[in-house]
Design a protein around this motif. Structure first.
Motif, PDB file in Angstrom:
ATOM      1  N   UNK A 133       0.819  -1.224   0.000  1.00 17.68           N
ATOM      2  CA  UNK A 133       0.000   0.000   0.000  1.00 17.68           C
ATOM      3  C   UNK A 133       0.847   1.266   0.000  1.00 17.68           C
ATOM      4  N   UNK A 134       2.003   1.208   0.633  1.00 17.25           N
ATOM      5  CA  UNK A 134       2.870   2.382   0.715  1.00 17.25           C
ATOM      6  C   UNK A 134       3.911   2.422  -0.396  1.00 17.25           C
ATOM      7  N   UNK A 135       3.731   1.554  -1.404  1.00 17.03           N
ATOM      8  CA  UNK A 135       4.592   1.527  -2.589  1.00 17.03           C
ATOM      9  C   UNK A 135       6.057   1.291  -2.259  1.00 17.03           C
ATOM     10  N   UNK A 136       6.310   0.534  -1.201  1.00 19.32           N
ATOM     11  CA  UNK A 136       7.680   0.171  -0.838  1.00 19.32           C
ATOM     12  C   UNK A 136       8.075  -1.099  -1.585  1.00 19.32           C
ATOM     13  N   UNK A 137       7.152  -2.063  -1.632  1.00 19.94           N
ATOM     14  CA  UNK A 137       7.402  -3.317  -2.337  1.00 19.94           C
ATOM     15  C   UNK A 137       6.615  -3.359  -3.632  1.00 19.94           C
ATOM     16  N   UNK A 138       7.212  -3.949  -4.639  1.00 12.86           N
ATOM     17  CA  UNK A 138       6.518  -4.235  -5.887  1.00 12.86           C
ATOM     18  C   UNK A 138       6.021  -5.663  -5.761  1.00 12.86           C
ATOM     19  N   UNK A 139       4.712  -5.864  -5.692  1.00 13.11           N
ATOM     20  CA  UNK A 139       4.193  -7.212  -5.456  1.00 13.11           C
ATOM     21  C   UNK A 139       4.230  -8.085  -6.701  1.00 13.11           C
ATOM     22  N   UNK A 140       4.192  -9.388  -6.471  1.00 15.16           N
ATOM     23  CA  UNK A 140       3.988 -10.305  -7.587  1.00 15.16           C
ATOM     24  C   UNK A 140       2.480 -10.429  -7.776  1.00 15.16           C
ATOM     25  N   UNK A 141       2.058 -11.124  -8.811  1.00 16.60           N
ATOM     26  CA  UNK A 141       0.631 -11.238  -9.100  1.00 16.60           C
ATOM     27  C   UNK A 141      -0.129 -12.009  -8.028  1.00 16.60           C
ATOM     28  N   UNK A 142       0.467 -13.044  -7.445  1.00 18.94           N
ATOM     29  CA  UNK A 142      -0.258 -13.891  -6.486  1.00 18.94           C
ATOM     30  C   UNK A 142      -0.835 -13.099  -5.309  1.00 18.94           C
ATOM     31  N   UNK A 143      -0.048 -12.258  -4.613  1.00 21.16           N
ATOM     32  CA  UNK A 143      -0.655 -11.488  -3.518  1.00 21.16           C
ATOM     33  C   UNK A 143      -1.694 -10.491  -4.010  1.00 21.16           C
ATOM     34  N   UNK A 144      -1.484  -9.908  -5.196  1.00 24.35           N
ATOM     35  CA  UNK A 144      -2.480  -8.972  -5.727  1.00 24.35           C
ATOM     36  C   UNK A 144      -3.807  -9.670  -5.986  1.00 24.35           C
ATOM     37  N   UNK A 145      -3.738 -10.876  -6.496  1.00 28.26           N
ATOM     38  CA  UNK A 145      -4.969 -11.633  -6.753  1.00 28.26           C
ATOM     39  C   UNK A 145      -5.667 -11.961  -5.440  1.00 28.26           C
ATOM     40  N   UNK A 146      -4.914 -12.317  -4.414  1.00 26.65           N
ATOM     41  CA  UNK A 146      -5.508 -12.618  -3.095  1.00 26.65           C
ATOM     42  C   UNK A 146      -6.167 -11.371  -2.505  1.00 26.65           C
ATOM     43  N   UNK A 147      -5.523 -10.229  -2.650  1.00 27.49           N
ATOM     44  CA  UNK A 147      -6.090  -8.973  -2.150  1.00 27.49           C
ATOM     45  C   UNK A 147      -7.362  -8.631  -2.931  1.00 27.49           C
ATOM     46  N   UNK A 148      -7.320  -8.788  -4.250  1.00 30.35           N
ATOM     47  CA  UNK A 148      -8.501  -8.496  -5.086  1.00 30.35           C
ATOM     48  C   UNK A 148      -9.679  -9.362  -4.662  1.00 30.35           C
ATOM     49  N   UNK A 149      -9.438 -10.636  -4.367  1.00 34.05           N
ATOM     50  CA  UNK A 149     -10.524 -11.545  -3.950  1.00 34.05           C
ATOM     51  C   UNK A 149     -11.162 -11.054  -2.653  1.00 34.05           C
ATOM     52  N   UNK A 150     -10.351 -10.662  -1.689  1.00 37.87           N
ATOM     53  CA  UNK A 150     -10.895 -10.184  -0.406  1.00 37.87           C
ATOM     54  C   UNK A 150     -11.694  -8.905  -0.607  1.00 37.87           C
ATOM     55  N   UNK A 151     -11.199  -8.019  -1.464  1.00 40.57           N
ATOM     56  CA  UNK A 151     -11.885  -6.751  -1.706  1.00 40.57           C
ATOM     57  C   UNK A 151     -13.063  -6.891  -2.670  1.00 40.57           C
ATOM     58  N   UNK A 152     -13.218  -8.088  -3.268  1.00 38.72           N
ATOM     59  CA  UNK A 152     -14.342  -8.341  -4.165  1.00 38.72           C
ATOM     60  C   UNK A 152     -14.246  -7.600  -5.485  1.00 38.72           C
ATOM     61  N   UNK A 153     -13.010  -7.406  -5.970  1.00 38.05           N
ATOM     62  CA  UNK A 153     -12.803  -6.702  -7.227  1.00 38.05           C
ATOM     63  C   UNK A 153     -11.968  -7.560  -8.171  1.00 38.05           C
ATOM     64  N   UNK A 154     -11.997  -7.189  -9.452  1.00 36.96           N
ATOM     65  CA  UNK A 154     -11.142  -7.843 -10.430  1.00 36.96           C
ATOM     66  C   UNK A 154      -9.706  -7.385 -10.226  1.00 36.96           C
ATOM     67  N   UNK A 155      -8.762  -8.197 -10.635  1.00 37.15           N
ATOM     68  CA  UNK A 155      -7.352  -7.817 -10.602  1.00 37.15           C
ATOM     69  C   UNK A 155      -7.141  -6.505 -11.356  1.00 37.15           C
ATOM     70  N   UNK A 156      -7.804  -6.366 -12.494  1.00 38.05           N
ATOM     71  CA  UNK A 156      -7.656  -5.178 -13.324  1.00 38.05           C
ATOM     72  C   UNK A 156      -8.103  -3.888 -12.669  1.00 38.05           C
ATOM     73  N   UNK A 157      -8.897  -3.978 -11.613  1.00 40.77           N
ATOM     74  CA  UNK A 157      -9.345  -2.782 -10.898  1.00 40.77           C
ATOM     75  C   UNK A 157      -8.155  -1.962 -10.414  1.00 40.77           C
ATOM     76  N   UNK A 158      -7.051  -2.640 -10.080  1.00 37.80           N
ATOM     77  CA  UNK A 158      -5.865  -1.936  -9.593  1.00 37.80           C
ATOM     78  C   UNK A 158      -5.147  -1.178 -10.704  1.00 37.80           C
ATOM     79  N   UNK A 159      -5.479  -1.469 -11.963  1.00 37.21           N
ATOM     80  CA  UNK A 159      -4.813  -0.852 -13.099  1.00 37.21           C
ATOM     81  C   UNK A 159      -5.681   0.134 -13.852  1.00 37.21           C
ATOM     82  N   UNK A 160      -6.996   0.063 -13.662  1.00 34.56           N
ATOM     83  CA  UNK A 160      -7.942   0.852 -14.446  1.00 34.56           C
ATOM     84  C   UNK A 160      -7.864   2.341 -14.145  1.00 34.56           C
ATOM     85  N   UNK A 161      -7.957   3.135 -15.198  1.00 37.66           N
ATOM     86  CA  UNK A 161      -8.088   4.578 -15.053  1.00 37.66           C
ATOM     87  C   UNK A 161      -9.462   5.035 -15.520  1.00 37.66           C
ATOM     88  N   UNK A 162     -10.035   4.334 -16.495  1.00 41.69           N
ATOM     89  CA  UNK A 162     -11.353   4.669 -17.019  1.00 41.69           C
ATOM     90  C   UNK A 162     -12.045   3.372 -17.373  1.00 41.69           C
TER      91      UNK A 162
END
Length: 191
Positions: free
Chosen positions: A40-69
């Motif tokens: 969250x504080x942009x200290x670590x660059x995550x791999x896809x696996x933790x991002x997917x786990x976070x997306x599942x908990x938040x109930x969003x698609x992985x792409x939500x973290x990348x979307x601008x529009x």
């Protein structure tokens, strides 16, 4: 634009908007509190696996973290438009990043697949940690040679070769013998 910073900011914003504490997110995702804080504080660059786990908990698609529009109709991505990248780590012991992801669908709303053109940087690392997450992945080698560690097997893919696999099986994707490569990857994660 540093898209790496956008990911951490979006995760934090989504978590806070759902009144989920960092401790709750860690517990529900199976990740360490410190790891989420560093993402969250942009200290670590995550791999896809933790991002997917976070997306599942938040109930969003992985792409939500990348979307601008968001576009509800078809989304075209011209060759010159796929320049903006986001970097992810490769789960190597000594490396912070080794893949630059060019999203081919960042503005498509409600998508279930995440297509990327990925530049795989050369690396001397050979000590990779396999990871798993729900979903499926399709990879086609566009340039160079890739090595896919999948469960107890290892597959070498050359230009034009492809692989489709269940990503719940521990896996790792990296360039063969540390050489640079380019792949087309499509990642599907159920919400």
């Amino acid at each position: 634009m540093d898209t790496t910073k956008i990911v951490g900011e979006k995760i934090k914003s989504l978590r806070e908007s759902q009144t989920i504490t960092i401790e709750e997110l860690a517990q529900r995702s199976g990740l360490a509190i410190e790891q989420i804080g560093r993402i969250e504080n942009n200290i670590d660059i995550p791999s896809l696996a933790p991002l997917i786990k976070i997306a599942r908990v938040l109930g969003v698609r992985l792409g939500t973290f990348l979307d601008d529009q968001e576009e509800t109709g078809p989304v075209l991505c011209r060759k010159q438009e796929a320049k903006e990248t986001i970097s992810f780590s490769n789960n190597a012991i000594h490396s912070r990043r080794h893949m630059e992801y060019h999203s081919l669908s960042s503005s498509k709303a409600d998508r279930h697949m995440e297509p990327f053109m990925i530049d795989v940087a050369p690396t001397k690392d050979s000590d990779f940690i396999l990871s798993s997450h729900e979903g499926e992945e399709f990879i086609m080698v566009m340039e160079g040679t890739m090595e896919i560690s999948y469960g107890k097997n290892t597959y070498i893919l050359e230009e034009g070769d492809s692989i489709y696999y269940d990503s719940i099986v521990p896996h790792h994707v990296h360039a063969f013998e540390g050489q640079a490569a380019k792949i087309l990857a499509v990642i599907y994660t159920p919400v």
